[in-house]
Scaffold this motif. Structure first.
Motif, PDB file in Angstrom:
ATOM      1  N   ARG A   1      29.986  21.404 -27.290  1.00 31.11           N
ATOM      2  CA  ARG A   1      29.668  22.599 -26.277  1.00 31.11           C
ATOM      3  C   ARG A   1      29.357  23.878 -27.113  1.00 31.11           C
ATOM      4  O   ARG A   1      30.407  24.473 -27.866  1.00 31.11           O
ATOM      5  CB  ARG A   1      30.685  22.834 -25.355  1.00 31.11           C
ATOM      6  CG  ARG A   1      30.013  23.705 -24.321  1.00 31.11           C
ATOM      7  CD  ARG A   1      31.048  24.110 -23.255  1.00 31.11           C
ATOM      8  NE  ARG A   1      30.687  25.083 -22.211  1.00 31.11           N
ATOM      9  CZ  ARG A   1      31.279  25.437 -21.299  1.00 31.11           C
ATOM     10  NH1 ARG A   1      32.587  25.199 -21.199  1.00 31.11           N
ATOM     11  NH2 ARG A   1      30.736  26.488 -20.448  1.00 31.11           N
TER      12      ARG A   1
ATOM     13  N   THR B   1      24.237  16.997 -18.028  1.00 31.64           N
ATOM     14  CA  THR B   1      23.210  16.325 -18.756  1.00 31.64           C
ATOM     15  C   THR B   1      22.366  15.373 -17.673  1.00 31.64           C
ATOM     16  O   THR B   1      21.599  14.508 -18.155  1.00 31.64           O
ATOM     17  CB  THR B   1      23.946  15.274 -19.781  1.00 31.64           C
ATOM     18  OG1 THR B   1      24.813  14.462 -19.215  1.00 31.64           O
ATOM     19  CG2 THR B   1      24.719  16.530 -20.848  1.00 31.64           C
TER      20      THR B   1
ATOM     21  N   GLN C   1      23.858  27.954 -23.481  1.00 33.97           N
ATOM     22  CA  GLN C   1      24.873  26.920 -23.893  1.00 33.97           C
ATOM     23  C   GLN C   1      23.772  25.499 -24.057  1.00 33.97           C
ATOM     24  O   GLN C   1      22.920  25.120 -23.330  1.00 33.97           O
ATOM     25  CB  GLN C   1      25.799  26.644 -22.604  1.00 33.97           C
ATOM     26  CG  GLN C   1      26.707  27.760 -22.309  1.00 33.97           C
ATOM     27  CD  GLN C   1      27.720  27.432 -21.176  1.00 33.97           C
ATOM     28  OE1 GLN C   1      28.519  26.540 -21.623  1.00 33.97           O
ATOM     29  NE2 GLN C   1      27.567  27.931 -19.802  1.00 33.97           N
ATOM     30  N   LEU C   2      24.442  24.907 -25.040  1.00 35.07           N
ATOM     31  CA  LEU C   2      24.166  23.572 -25.364  1.00 35.07           C
ATOM     32  C   LEU C   2      25.216  22.505 -25.148  1.00 35.07           C
ATOM     33  O   LEU C   2      26.410  22.930 -25.456  1.00 35.07           O
ATOM     34  CB  LEU C   2      23.574  23.296 -26.848  1.00 35.07           C
ATOM     35  CG  LEU C   2      22.087  23.803 -26.928  1.00 35.07           C
ATOM     36  CD1 LEU C   2      21.615  23.654 -28.501  1.00 35.07           C
ATOM     37  CD2 LEU C   2      21.157  22.708 -26.216  1.00 35.07           C
ATOM     38  N   TYR C   3      25.078  21.494 -24.458  1.00 32.43           N
ATOM     39  CA  TYR C   3      26.228  20.520 -24.328  1.00 32.43           C
ATOM     40  C   TYR C   3      25.640  19.129 -24.733  1.00 32.43           C
ATOM     41  O   TYR C   3      24.707  18.750 -24.173  1.00 32.43           O
ATOM     42  CB  TYR C   3      26.550  20.348 -22.813  1.00 32.43           C
ATOM     43  CG  TYR C   3      27.882  19.526 -22.509  1.00 32.43           C
ATOM     44  CD1 TYR C   3      28.951  19.833 -23.142  1.00 32.43           C
ATOM     45  CD2 TYR C   3      27.647  18.593 -21.706  1.00 32.43           C
ATOM     46  CE1 TYR C   3      30.113  18.936 -22.741  1.00 32.43           C
ATOM     47  CE2 TYR C   3      28.843  17.738 -21.487  1.00 32.43           C
ATOM     48  CZ  TYR C   3      30.059  17.944 -22.114  1.00 32.43           C
ATOM     49  OH  TYR C   3      30.980  16.999 -21.794  1.00 32.43           O
ATOM     50  N   TRP C   4      26.057  18.544 -25.758  1.00 34.37           N
ATOM     51  CA  TRP C   4      25.921  17.168 -26.371  1.00 34.37           C
ATOM     52  C   TRP C   4      26.957  16.258 -26.364  1.00 34.37           C
ATOM     53  O   TRP C   4      28.291  16.428 -26.699  1.00 34.37           O
ATOM     54  CB  TRP C   4      25.496  17.943 -27.597  1.00 34.37           C
ATOM     55  CG  TRP C   4      24.989  16.310 -28.589  1.00 34.37           C
ATOM     56  CD1 TRP C   4      24.200  15.329 -27.927  1.00 34.37           C
ATOM     57  CD2 TRP C   4      25.443  16.366 -29.944  1.00 34.37           C
ATOM     58  NE1 TRP C   4      23.880  14.563 -29.090  1.00 34.37           N
ATOM     59  CE2 TRP C   4      24.481  14.932 -30.282  1.00 34.37           C
ATOM     60  CE3 TRP C   4      25.945  16.839 -30.947  1.00 34.37           C
ATOM     61  CZ2 TRP C   4      24.629  14.420 -31.487  1.00 34.37           C
ATOM     62  CZ3 TRP C   4      25.977  16.224 -32.124  1.00 34.37           C
ATOM     63  CH2 TRP C   4      25.278  14.946 -32.492  1.00 34.37           C
TER      64      TRP C   4
ATOM     65  N   LEU D   1      22.383  15.185 -23.703  1.00 31.95           N
ATOM     66  CA  LEU D   1      21.996  16.640 -24.367  1.00 31.95           C
ATOM     67  C   LEU D   1      21.543  17.468 -23.020  1.00 31.95           C
ATOM     68  O   LEU D   1      20.611  17.168 -22.401  1.00 31.95           O
ATOM     69  CB  LEU D   1      21.116  16.720 -25.401  1.00 31.95           C
ATOM     70  CG  LEU D   1      20.734  18.078 -26.171  1.00 31.95           C
ATOM     71  CD1 LEU D   1      22.113  18.471 -26.708  1.00 31.95           C
ATOM     72  CD2 LEU D   1      19.410  18.088 -27.101  1.00 31.95           C
TER      73      LEU D   1
ATOM     74  N   LEU E   1      20.971  21.764 -21.706  1.00 29.58           N
ATOM     75  CA  LEU E   1      20.816  23.279 -22.002  1.00 29.58           C
ATOM     76  C   LEU E   1      21.056  23.935 -20.656  1.00 29.58           C
ATOM     77  O   LEU E   1      20.481  23.711 -19.729  1.00 29.58           O
ATOM     78  CB  LEU E   1      19.247  23.616 -22.451  1.00 29.58           C
ATOM     79  CG  LEU E   1      19.118  24.974 -22.632  1.00 29.58           C
ATOM     80  CD1 LEU E   1      20.080  25.747 -23.682  1.00 29.58           C
ATOM     81  CD2 LEU E   1      17.695  25.237 -22.956  1.00 29.58           C
TER      82      LEU E   1
END
Length: 759
Positions: free
Chosen positions: A251, A171, A239-242, A203, A205
């Motif tokens: 994730r 991030t 992948q999305l990591y929030w 957030l 990507l």
């Protein structure tokens, strides 16, 4: 033993001794190691929490993404080249690959069977090998967990587990990676990944793409494209990591891969005269009609049956004489989400996933160019899987550490097996056989493991898992080669782990470990024609394993050594026997296997630039009982007793050694280098221990060198199997061919150049 030790010594001398001897001379306790010249800590999740490999009381081999990149290991099927305890076997059905650890695996192609070695990617279980044999994109590390892993991991890990972690999105910083490769056999590969922070510290990507293609390793003069065993694969991962707050991490991963390979075809090893005369051809006015003989071979008898005369061929010519193209098309896709939330000293983890895997194959069963007969298999498989896991673990750093959880898994397999046999003599006879099978599996498990510090140096660990599972199958058939009807099996099981660990200081860890492994029952979904007294169900198999290990860091951190002595016994091992007389498969719980041995992994940081690695495995595996085993391929016998014999894929010695260079040059440039040697002693390659498919000692040498420029561009030259070593990977008797034999062989020498960009 003396001969084996001499063999090990000579192999290491060829690949490493000249390099390692002067470096090892520097490892005296009095030599002060520079601060940079120490072996770094490796973080693993083998116990479902992040911790250093040094503290894990179990035999775990770790391969980083950088190490795999240097060794040109791009998919799970090639992982065995750098892992001494793991063997991956692929034949004419690459989607039914077999993973073997410590000489124990599931040598079964039936999709109704579980694997003894489970595969997990980012915490999600892959129910069948085909769905795990994709390209390794954006890999952080691969952990090979040796021995039963049935307590903390999803299911059916009676021999071991492969735990793969990909890179988590960042991030904070933008990053990019690209590479393009060209090699012999017209190899063309490209990879691209990008990390994009969307909201600072909140957030991100990460997207990864890959494509790989090459021409076939085997010539095929009777096919339109003139080669087989070619590859064409594409992969994508997003992948999305929030992190919405300091306590929550989310994730989400979506992945897709597809392949359209001209794969896989064996080479002819023996053709019986009886097969040449009928059914492949017939004589008319003194001429052979309907059959094109292969190139010249050597007249002789079958290696498995002296009473069967014919012609012996060399599979290492890498020529197949099939007249029907081998084909392997697959698609694999999935979506998973993981949520971690901290409640004070507790972390709750929830993982949910849904996956679908589809494959369609085409295989030439007769294996030759014959206009009189055509035997072709076209199996199709559609697998859907859903899984959910919930875990709670503490993080307070106190004397008690624990993790508890629950796991759910359901699977539906739709399996169509289609075989067509056309005999054109006598006005033509066409036979078509089909079975349509629907198999379902549902399992629920609860588990827990706790470790407690009895003293500052002594720790005890105990874990249990309770599993309840139900499997069902409905099979319809056409043509009489299958067993129609319904089958169901349900049951529960308890498995667990107990460990006593002694850690006198931060550099030492000694442990004694017991583990009970379990692999659930199976229902045969392949063609089978058992008598009424034989069930299509294989009962569960269990493994009891004991392990004594030591993990040491020595010489002021320059040397890291992990050693494990183990013994394990597999009871009621599930096997599948092919009956050549009925051309059908029969399912058995026939074998009891004991394997014992020693494993050692050593890393030596000679300087800040040079690191040496050596992994060794000594394996003594034996069938304690295996009456009614299948006969050697091509034999006239109905069965054999393999009690007291060594199973397939269980070489006595396996050694993997290498040296890695990471040196700064002038003007901001770096030189990266890698040389690796893999030695394996003699081994059998099929369940029946067919002598014709047995390898002698094998040695693989690979190397790479990369120049990395200041602007992030890298140019790498590489080669695998540089000495062009030849060995068998598997083999079988050709159906409808009167004892003729075909063999699968390893990849030949490959080499190429890769251009990379790192940002």
């Amino acid at each position: 033993m003396k001969t084996q030790l001499m063999c090990m010594s000579s192999t290491l001398t060829l690949g490493l001794a000249a390099l390692s001897a002067p470096a090892l001379a520097q490892t005296t306790p009095d030599a002060a190691a520079p601060e940079a010249a120490v072996v770094g800590d490796i973080i693993v999740t083998a116990q479902r929490r992040s911790e250093t490999l040094q503290r894990v009381p179990a035999s775990v081999e770790v391969l980083t993404g950088e190490a795999l990149q240097a060794a040109r290991v791009s998919n799970l099927g090639n992982l065995q080249e750098v892992s001494p305890s793991l063997v991956v076997t692929q034949t004419n059905n690459p989607n039914a690959a077999v993973f073997t650890v410590r000489g124990v695996g599931t040598a079964v192609t039936d999709r109704g069977f579980e694997q003894s070695v489970g595969v997990y990617i980012d915490g999600v279980f892959r129910g069948r090998p085909g769905s795990a044999l994709q390209d390794l994109l954006d890999i952080e590390r691969v952990e090979v967990l040796r021995g039963p892993q049935s307590t903390l991991f999803g299911r059916n890990n009676s021999a071991g587990a492969i735990n793969i972690s990909t890179k988590t999105p960042d991030t904070h910083d933008f990053g990019a990676y690209a590479e393009a490769t060209y090699g012999n056999y017209n190899t063309i590969e490209a990879r691209l990944s990008a990390n994009v922070p969307l909201i600072e510290d909140k957030l991100a990507l990460r997207v990864s793409l890959g494509t790989a293609s090459r021409d076939g390793f085997n010539k095929a003069p009777n096919l339109p494209k003139d080669d087989v065993n070619a590859q064409d694969r594409q992969s994508a991962r997003a992948q999305l990591y929030w992190t919405p707050n300091d306590n929550t991490r989310v994730r989400v991963i979506a992945d897709y891969s597809e392949a359209d390979n001209r794969c896989c075809a064996p080479g002819l090893l023996f053709m019986s005269d009886a097969a040449v005369n009928a059914p492949f051809a017939f004589l008319s006015r003194g001429n052979m009609i309907g059959f094109t003989p292969p190139s010249a071979g050597t007249v002789g008898a079958s290696p498995s049956n002296p009473a069967n005369p014919g012609t012996i061929y060399n599979p290492f010519d890498r020529i197949t004489y099939q007249d029907t193209e081998a084909r392997d098309t697959t698609t694999d896709k999935g979506l998973s989400a993981q949520v971690d939330h901290d409640f004070g000293n507790l972390t709750v983890t929830a993982i949910g996933a849904t996956r679908r895997f589809k494959s369609a194959l085409q295989a030439d069963l007769d294996g030759v160019d014959s206009k009189m007969i055509s035997a072709v298999s076209r199996p199709e498989t559609d697998i859907r899987e859903n899984s959910a896991e919930l875990r709670v673990q503490n993080n307070d750093g106190g004397p008690l550490q624990y993790v508890v959880g629950a796991y759910y898994f359901d699977q539906k397999i739709v399996d169509d097996n289609n075989v067509s046999i056309l005999i054109r003599a006598n006005n033509g006879v066409f036979n078509y056989y089909n079975s349509h099978a629907i198999g379902t599996a549902k399992s629920v498990a609860v588990f827990g493991q706790a470790s407690y510090d009895l003293t500052e140096t002594l720790k005890v660990t105990g874990g249990l898992r309770y599993l309840d599972e139900t499997k069902k199958a409905v099979i319809t058939t056409n043509g009489g080669l299958s067993f129609p009807g319904t089958a169901e099996i349900s049951g529960d099981a308890v498995m667990g782990t107990a460990v006593l660990a002694y850690q006198p200081n931060s550099a030492s860890n000694f442990y004694l470990r017991f583990a009970r492994g379990y692999k659930s029952a199976a229902i045969n979904l392949l063609f089978t024609s058992p008598p009424a007294s034989v069930s299509p169900i294989a009962e569960p198999e269990t493994t009891d394993a004991y392990e004594l290990g030591a993990k040491l860091r020595m010489f002021e951190g320059r040397v890291s050594t992990n050693v494990a002595l183990y013994t394990q016994t597999v009871k009621d091992q599930q096997v599948q026997v092919f009956n050549a007389q009925t051309n059908a498969f029969v399912t058995l719980n026939a074998a009891e296997v004991r394997s014992r041995g020693v494993e050692a992994d050593v890393r030596y940081r000679a300087t800040s630039d040079v690191t040496f690695n050596l992994s060794a495995s000594y394996l003594d595996a034996e069938y304690m009982s295996f009456a009614g085993a299948p006969p050697q391929a091509g034999s006239a016998s109905a069965s054999q007793d393999l009690s007291g014999r060594t199973p397939a894929k269980a070489p006595r010695w396996t050694l993997v050694g290498g040296v890695n260079l990471d040196r700064d040059l002038s003007r901001g440039m770096r030189l990266l280098g890698n040389i690796s040697v893999r030695h394996a002693s003699s081994q059998y390659n099929d369940l029946a221990l067919t002598e014709a498919f047995r390898n002698g000692d094998t040695n693989l040498i690979s190397a790479s060198a990369e120049l990395v420029l200041e602007n992030g561009v890298g140019i790498q030259v590489w080669g695998r199997n540089l000495t062009g070593e030849d060995f068998y990977t598997s083999g079988n008797a050709l159906p409808v061919s009167n004892g003729s034999l075909a063999a699968y062989v390893n990849d030949p020498r490959t080499y190429g150049i890769t251009v990379r960009y790192r940002y």
